[in-house]
Write a protein that holds these residues in place. Structure first.
Motif, PDB file in Angstrom:
ATOM      1  N   PHE A 182      -4.258  -8.121 -14.050  1.00  0.00           N
ATOM      2  CA  PHE A 182      -2.908  -8.014 -14.637  1.00  0.00           C
ATOM      3  C   PHE A 182      -1.836  -8.239 -13.616  1.00  0.00           C
ATOM      4  O   PHE A 182      -0.930  -8.873 -13.895  1.00  0.00           O
ATOM      5  N   ARG A 183      -2.193  -8.143 -12.340  1.00  0.00           N
ATOM      6  CA  ARG A 183      -1.310  -8.588 -11.135  1.00  0.00           C
ATOM      7  C   ARG A 183      -1.348 -10.179 -11.184  1.00  0.00           C
ATOM      8  O   ARG A 183      -0.029 -10.557 -10.869  1.00  0.00           O
ATOM      9  N   LEU A 184      -2.270 -10.674 -11.531  1.00  0.00           N
ATOM     10  CA  LEU A 184      -2.326 -12.298 -11.519  1.00  0.00           C
ATOM     11  C   LEU A 184      -1.706 -12.668 -12.410  1.00  0.00           C
ATOM     12  O   LEU A 184      -0.828 -13.624 -12.401  1.00  0.00           O
ATOM     13  N   LEU A 185      -2.046 -12.231 -13.947  1.00  0.00           N
ATOM     14  CA  LEU A 185      -1.082 -12.471 -14.840  1.00  0.00           C
ATOM     15  C   LEU A 185       0.318 -12.271 -14.864  1.00  0.00           C
ATOM     16  O   LEU A 185       1.416 -13.177 -15.174  1.00  0.00           O
ATOM     17  N   GLU A 186       0.554 -11.154 -14.034  1.00  0.00           N
ATOM     18  CA  GLU A 186       2.077 -10.907 -13.880  1.00  0.00           C
ATOM     19  C   GLU A 186       2.882 -11.950 -13.097  1.00  0.00           C
ATOM     20  O   GLU A 186       3.727 -12.303 -13.343  1.00  0.00           O
ATOM     21  N   THR A 187       2.239 -12.541 -11.984  1.00  0.00           N
ATOM     22  CA  THR A 187       2.713 -13.214 -11.194  1.00  0.00           C
ATOM     23  C   THR A 187       2.819 -14.637 -11.568  1.00  0.00           C
ATOM     24  O   THR A 187       3.555 -15.304 -11.419  1.00  0.00           O
ATOM     25  N   PRO A 230      -3.790   1.900 -13.228  1.00  0.00           N
ATOM     26  CA  PRO A 230      -5.082   1.233 -13.340  1.00  0.00           C
ATOM     27  C   PRO A 230      -6.209   2.112 -13.312  1.00  0.00           C
ATOM     28  O   PRO A 230      -7.370   1.970 -13.517  1.00  0.00           O
ATOM     29  N   ILE A 231      -6.081   2.922 -12.222  1.00  0.00           N
ATOM     30  CA  ILE A 231      -7.275   4.168 -11.899  1.00  0.00           C
ATOM     31  C   ILE A 231      -7.373   4.947 -13.082  1.00  0.00           C
ATOM     32  O   ILE A 231      -8.558   5.182 -13.611  1.00  0.00           O
ATOM     33  N   LEU A 232      -6.298   5.323 -13.963  1.00  0.00           N
ATOM     34  CA  LEU A 232      -6.541   6.079 -15.170  1.00  0.00           C
ATOM     35  C   LEU A 232      -7.308   5.299 -16.324  1.00  0.00           C
ATOM     36  O   LEU A 232      -8.043   5.653 -16.884  1.00  0.00           O
ATOM     37  N   VAL A 233      -6.871   3.994 -16.332  1.00  0.00           N
ATOM     38  CA  VAL A 233      -7.519   2.944 -17.267  1.00  0.00           C
ATOM     39  C   VAL A 233      -9.000   3.126 -16.798  1.00  0.00           C
ATOM     40  O   VAL A 233      -9.966   3.090 -17.869  1.00  0.00           O
ATOM     41  N   GLY A 234      -9.230   2.787 -15.485  1.00  0.00           N
ATOM     42  CA  GLY A 234     -10.962   2.768 -15.259  1.00  0.00           C
ATOM     43  C   GLY A 234     -11.542   4.170 -15.482  1.00  0.00           C
ATOM     44  O   GLY A 234     -12.586   4.004 -16.044  1.00  0.00           O
ATOM     45  N   TRP A 235     -11.027   5.110 -15.357  1.00  0.00           N
ATOM     46  CA  TRP A 235     -11.484   6.535 -15.701  1.00  0.00           C
ATOM     47  C   TRP A 235     -11.706   6.605 -17.083  1.00  0.00           C
ATOM     48  O   TRP A 235     -12.930   6.871 -17.613  1.00  0.00           O
ATOM     49  N   VAL A 236     -10.818   6.136 -17.952  1.00  0.00           N
ATOM     50  CA  VAL A 236     -11.051   6.446 -19.405  1.00  0.00           C
ATOM     51  C   VAL A 236     -12.093   5.228 -20.017  1.00  0.00           C
ATOM     52  O   VAL A 236     -12.954   5.704 -20.748  1.00  0.00           O
ATOM     53  N   ALA A 237     -12.094   4.041 -19.349  1.00  0.00           N
ATOM     54  CA  ALA A 237     -13.316   3.347 -19.591  1.00  0.00           C
ATOM     55  C   ALA A 237     -14.743   3.767 -19.222  1.00  0.00           C
ATOM     56  O   ALA A 237     -15.723   3.524 -19.946  1.00  0.00           O
ATOM     57  N   ALA A 238     -14.706   4.222 -18.097  1.00  0.00           N
ATOM     58  CA  ALA A 238     -15.917   4.924 -17.670  1.00  0.00           C
ATOM     59  C   ALA A 238     -16.417   5.960 -18.507  1.00  0.00           C
ATOM     60  O   ALA A 238     -17.577   6.089 -18.788  1.00  0.00           O
ATOM     61  N   PHE A 260       0.997  -3.450 -18.235  1.00  0.00           N
ATOM     62  CA  PHE A 260      -0.383  -3.037 -18.023  1.00  0.00           C
ATOM     63  C   PHE A 260      -0.540  -2.291 -16.731  1.00  0.00           C
ATOM     64  O   PHE A 260      -1.800  -1.719 -16.613  1.00  0.00           O
ATOM     65  N   LEU A 261       0.117  -2.308 -16.032  1.00  0.00           N
ATOM     66  CA  LEU A 261       0.209  -1.605 -14.592  1.00  0.00           C
ATOM     67  C   LEU A 261       1.069  -0.421 -14.696  1.00  0.00           C
ATOM     68  O   LEU A 261       1.290   0.108 -13.626  1.00  0.00           O
ATOM     69  N   GLY A 262       1.897  -0.311 -15.835  1.00  0.00           N
ATOM     70  CA  GLY A 262       2.708   1.039 -15.796  1.00  0.00           C
ATOM     71  C   GLY A 262       4.092   0.544 -15.884  1.00  0.00           C
ATOM     72  O   GLY A 262       5.021   1.340 -16.562  1.00  0.00           O
ATOM     73  N   LEU A 263       4.588  -0.454 -15.181  1.00  0.00           N
ATOM     74  CA  LEU A 263       5.976  -0.949 -15.285  1.00  0.00           C
ATOM     75  C   LEU A 263       6.080  -2.379 -15.012  1.00  0.00           C
ATOM     76  O   LEU A 263       5.439  -3.024 -14.347  1.00  0.00           O
ATOM     77  N   ALA A 264       6.963  -3.027 -15.759  1.00  0.00           N
ATOM     78  CA  ALA A 264       6.953  -4.708 -15.881  1.00  0.00           C
ATOM     79  C   ALA A 264       8.138  -4.816 -14.829  1.00  0.00           C
ATOM     80  O   ALA A 264       8.747  -6.010 -14.624  1.00  0.00           O
ATOM     81  N   ARG A 265       7.697  -4.428 -13.390  1.00  0.00           N
ATOM     82  CA  ARG A 265       8.634  -4.660 -12.391  1.00  0.00           C
ATOM     83  C   ARG A 265       7.915  -4.358 -11.063  1.00  0.00           C
ATOM     84  O   ARG A 265       7.779  -3.104 -10.748  1.00  0.00           O
ATOM     85  N   PRO A 266       7.409  -5.471 -10.349  1.00  0.00           N
ATOM     86  CA  PRO A 266       6.628  -4.941  -9.139  1.00  0.00           C
ATOM     87  C   PRO A 266       7.735  -4.452  -8.258  1.00  0.00           C
ATOM     88  O   PRO A 266       8.885  -4.689  -8.202  1.00  0.00           O
ATOM     89  N   PRO A 267       7.356  -3.572  -7.370  1.00  0.00           N
ATOM     90  CA  PRO A 267       8.317  -2.974  -6.323  1.00  0.00           C
ATOM     91  C   PRO A 267       9.009  -3.894  -5.409  1.00  0.00           C
ATOM     92  O   PRO A 267       8.061  -4.840  -4.964  1.00  0.00           O
ATOM     93  N   ALA A 268      10.103  -3.795  -4.978  1.00  0.00           N
ATOM     94  CA  ALA A 268      10.614  -4.788  -4.000  1.00  0.00           C
ATOM     95  C   ALA A 268      10.969  -4.171  -2.823  1.00  0.00           C
ATOM     96  O   ALA A 268      11.523  -2.984  -2.784  1.00  0.00           O
ATOM     97  N   TYR A 269      10.327  -4.549  -1.569  1.00  0.00           N
ATOM     98  CA  TYR A 269      10.458  -3.949  -0.348  1.00  0.00           C
ATOM     99  C   TYR A 269      11.317  -4.640   0.477  1.00  0.00           C
ATOM    100  O   TYR A 269      11.163  -5.873   0.633  1.00  0.00           O
ATOM    101  N   PRO A 270      12.458  -4.094   0.902  1.00  0.00           N
ATOM    102  CA  PRO A 270      13.415  -4.816   1.581  1.00  0.00           C
ATOM    103  C   PRO A 270      12.920  -5.210   3.111  1.00  0.00           C
ATOM    104  O   PRO A 270      11.993  -4.568   3.442  1.00  0.00           O
ATOM    105  N   SER A 271      13.252  -6.354   3.513  1.00  0.00           N
ATOM    106  CA  SER A 271      12.822  -6.895   4.811  1.00  0.00           C
ATOM    107  C   SER A 271      13.907  -6.064   5.810  1.00  0.00           C
ATOM    108  O   SER A 271      14.745  -5.576   5.534  1.00  0.00           O
ATOM    109  N   LYS A 272      12.847  -5.955   6.660  1.00  0.00           N
ATOM    110  CA  LYS A 272      13.764  -5.359   8.091  1.00  0.00           C
ATOM    111  C   LYS A 272      14.599  -6.131   8.684  1.00  0.00           C
ATOM    112  O   LYS A 272      13.969  -7.421   8.832  1.00  0.00           O
ATOM    113  N   PHE A 310       3.464  -8.869 -18.089  1.00  0.00           N
ATOM    114  CA  PHE A 310       2.132  -8.198 -17.989  1.00  0.00           C
ATOM    115  C   PHE A 310       2.183  -6.946 -17.214  1.00  0.00           C
ATOM    116  O   PHE A 310       1.271  -6.358 -16.872  1.00  0.00           O
ATOM    117  N   GLY A 311       3.195  -6.929 -16.301  1.00  0.00           N
ATOM    118  CA  GLY A 311       3.321  -5.914 -15.386  1.00  0.00           C
ATOM    119  C   GLY A 311       3.209  -4.410 -16.234  1.00  0.00           C
ATOM    120  O   GLY A 311       2.906  -3.409 -15.702  1.00  0.00           O
TER     121      GLY A 311
END
Length: 86
Positions: free
Chosen positions: A54-59, A16-24, A68-80, A65-66
């Motif tokens: 795109f995070r909202l559309l993804e969920t 998203p930062i790169l997309v924002g930079w290109v848009a600017a 559009f964020l670079g990967l169609a799989r949000p990271p999964a963080y294991p619970s402690k 829609f993921g």
């Protein structure tokens, strides 16, 4: 967190930062802007809106829609696991 999870989270932040930079840059080509602060603010604002949308559309709509964020799989963080004191 695994190295893969860390990489996915970084990638989904950078895209998203790169997309924002290109848009600017595209806006800067068509509009005579001399203030770097305005361009930086525009980049940050667009990136935040882009990521949020795109995070909202993804969920809510489809995990696809993921891409559009670079990967169609949000990271999964294991619970402690619960800690027990002896």
């Amino acid at each position: 967190m695994t190295f893969y999870d860390w990489t996915v989270s970084l990638w989904r932040t950078v895209v998203p930062i790169l997309v924002g930079w290109v848009a600017a840059l595209l806006v800067h080509i068509n509009v005579d802007i001399n203030e770097e602060a305005f361009t930086s603010g525009l980049t940050a604002a667009f990136s935040a809106v882009y990521y949020g949308l795109f995070r909202l559309l993804e969920t809510r709509v489809s995990p696809a829609f993921g891409w559009f964020l670079g990967l169609a799989r949000p990271p999964a963080y294991p619970s402690k696991p619960p800690t027990t004191s002896a």
